[in-house]
Design a protein around this motif. Structure first.
Motif, short mmCIF file in Angstrom:
data_model
loop_
_atom_site.label_atom_id
_atom_site.label_comp_id
_atom_site.label_asym_id
_atom_site.label_seq_id
_atom_site.Cartn_x
_atom_site.Cartn_y
_atom_site.Cartn_z
N PRO A 47 0.79 -1.23 0.00
CA PRO A 47 0.00 0.00 0.00
C PRO A 47 0.83 1.28 0.00
O PRO A 47 0.38 2.32 -0.50
N PHE A 48 2.06 1.24 0.54
CA PHE A 48 2.84 2.48 0.60
C PHE A 48 3.19 3.01 -0.78
O PHE A 48 3.53 4.20 -0.94
N ARG A 50 1.22 3.75 -2.99
CA ARG A 50 0.22 4.78 -3.33
C ARG A 50 0.66 6.17 -2.90
O ARG A 50 0.36 7.16 -3.59
N ILE A 51 1.37 6.31 -1.80
CA ILE A 51 1.68 7.65 -1.27
C ILE A 51 3.16 7.99 -1.33
O ILE A 51 3.54 9.12 -1.04
N GLY A 243 0.74 3.04 9.36
CA GLY A 243 0.15 3.56 8.13
C GLY A 243 -1.20 4.17 8.40
O GLY A 243 -1.69 4.17 9.53
N ILE A 245 -4.08 3.89 5.79
CA ILE A 245 -4.57 3.55 4.46
C ILE A 245 -5.95 4.14 4.18
O ILE A 245 -6.33 4.34 3.03
N GLN A 247 -6.75 7.04 4.38
CA GLN A 247 -6.56 8.38 3.85
C GLN A 247 -5.80 8.41 2.52
O GLN A 247 -5.68 9.46 1.89
N TYR A 248 -5.28 7.27 2.08
CA TYR A 248 -4.35 7.27 0.95
C TYR A 248 -4.96 7.79 -0.35
O TYR A 248 -4.27 8.39 -1.16
N ASN A 249 -6.24 7.52 -0.57
CA ASN A 249 -6.83 7.83 -1.87
C ASN A 249 -7.73 9.06 -1.87
O ASN A 249 -8.50 9.28 -2.82
N LEU A 320 -5.74 -2.04 -2.41
CA LEU A 320 -6.25 -0.76 -1.89
C LEU A 320 -7.75 -0.83 -1.62
O LEU A 320 -8.27 -0.04 -0.83
#
Length: 332
Positions: A47-48, A50-51, A243, A245, A247-249, A320
């Motif tokens: 997942p990291f 993504r940011i 993390g 996650i 908030q990532y998108n 995600l």
């Protein structure tokens, strides 16, 4: 030799889209003195990605288990398997990076695996495993008899943290998004309780499971969910932030968290974020301990294996979306 690679066409905005990346071919030059040619066997989906900052036009970042096809390096022989940050690509020509600056992780040989799957160095015996090991033990410093809450508890890191907490004699509550994930972490991994945040009242269930309060919180999710958990913590509680996650998108950037200063002051809480790469000097310590626990049947794992290099981006989208259980890996 031709290599296939996923190239970033444009920065991710909101939830990633197929138009953000492109599969391209690259003709590789001959291997020269000191170099080696590696072929991807497994690619890690994390997942990291993504940011983490990435430049348009570069290969999408990521770790892989690769086999040495050709070598003019004294450090690696043909047939060796290594772990390297080569990105989402099928073949790589590289020079061994035995020491890297700024706590970056160099590639390294895979050893002592016995009959365990070669994919594990991308999961429980690699970065996710060390993320769990160091992030929980060094930051939360759990004590026997304490109550631990883990969000994202059915993921690679969260499922690992919960099992370490049980090894250390703690009561463990896992936060998940489905009943199947909840049953897996309780019935197979030994978590004491699970809470499905999608169909249960989180605060009410936390009070039922831990009426005395929470000592340690390992945070993978962030947002309102984490704020609710923090509001139920005991005096001198410890929070490890791995993390966020949830908030990532978000297209508008990270949400503002509800005011938590009152809980931190009144309960003397401690909260620390970290990256597993801070522990690069101790990297093989974590791998050795996790391997020992696996061989002692104290650690279990699950992998979501997706076949085919072309499916790498879809595997990322599924991760995600919360569709995976355990570690997501592409078998090239």
């Amino acid at each position: 030799m031709k290599a296939k690679k996923f190239v970033l066409k444009q920065q991710f905005v909101g939830f990633p889209k197929y138009s953000d990346v492109e599969i391209m071919e690259e003709e590789l030059p001959p291997v020269t003195d000191g170099e080696f040619l590696a072929e991807a066997v497994f690619i890690s989906i994390d997942p990291f990605i993504r940011i983490h900052p990435q430049e348009v036009g570069n290969v999408v970042m990521g770790q892989q288990v690769a086999r040495i096809l050709e070598s003019k390096s004294e450090h690696y022989a043909v047939g060796n398997y290594i772990v390297g940050f080569f990105g989402w690509r099928t073949h790589t020509i590289s020079t061994p990076q035995l020491i890297t600056p700024d706590h970056r992780l160099p590639e390294y040989l895979i050893k002592d695996m016995d009959d365990l799957p070669l994919s594990l160095p991308l999961g429980i015996l690699g970065m996710p495993g060390n993320t769990a090991y160091f992030g929980f033990l060094d930051i939360c410093k759990p004590k026997e008899g304490e109550t631990v809450v883990v969000s994202g508890a059915a993921g690679t890191v969260g499922s690992h943290v919960g099992q370490i907490a049980k090894i250390k004699g703690c009561k463990v509550i896992g936060i998940v998004g489905s009943e199947s994930k909840g049953k897996w972490i309780t019935e197979e991994l030994g978590f004491n309780y699970y809470i499905n945040y999608k169909n249960q009242n989180l605060k009410e269930e936390l009070i039922k499971c831990a009426p005395e309060g929470i000592d340690c919180y390992f945070d993978n999710i962030g947002g309102d969910l984490s704020s609710t958990i923090i509001s139920t913590m005991k005096r001198f509680g410890r929070i490890s932030v791995c993390g966020f996650i949830s908030q990532y998108n978000l297209e508008s950037g990270f949400d503002k968290a509800p005011a938590l200063q009152g809980y931190f002051v009144s309960n003397c809480l401690q909260m620390q974020g970290y990256s597993a790469l801070l522990f690069v000097p101790r990297w093989h310590e974590g791998i050795a301990q996790n391997l020992k626990w696996i061989k002692e049947k104290k650690l279990k794992y699950r992998e979501t294996i997706i076949e085919g290099f072309e499916n790498t981006f879809q595997a990322f989208l599924d991760l995600l979306s919360g569709k995976n259980i355990g570690k997501t890996i592409v078998k090239v």
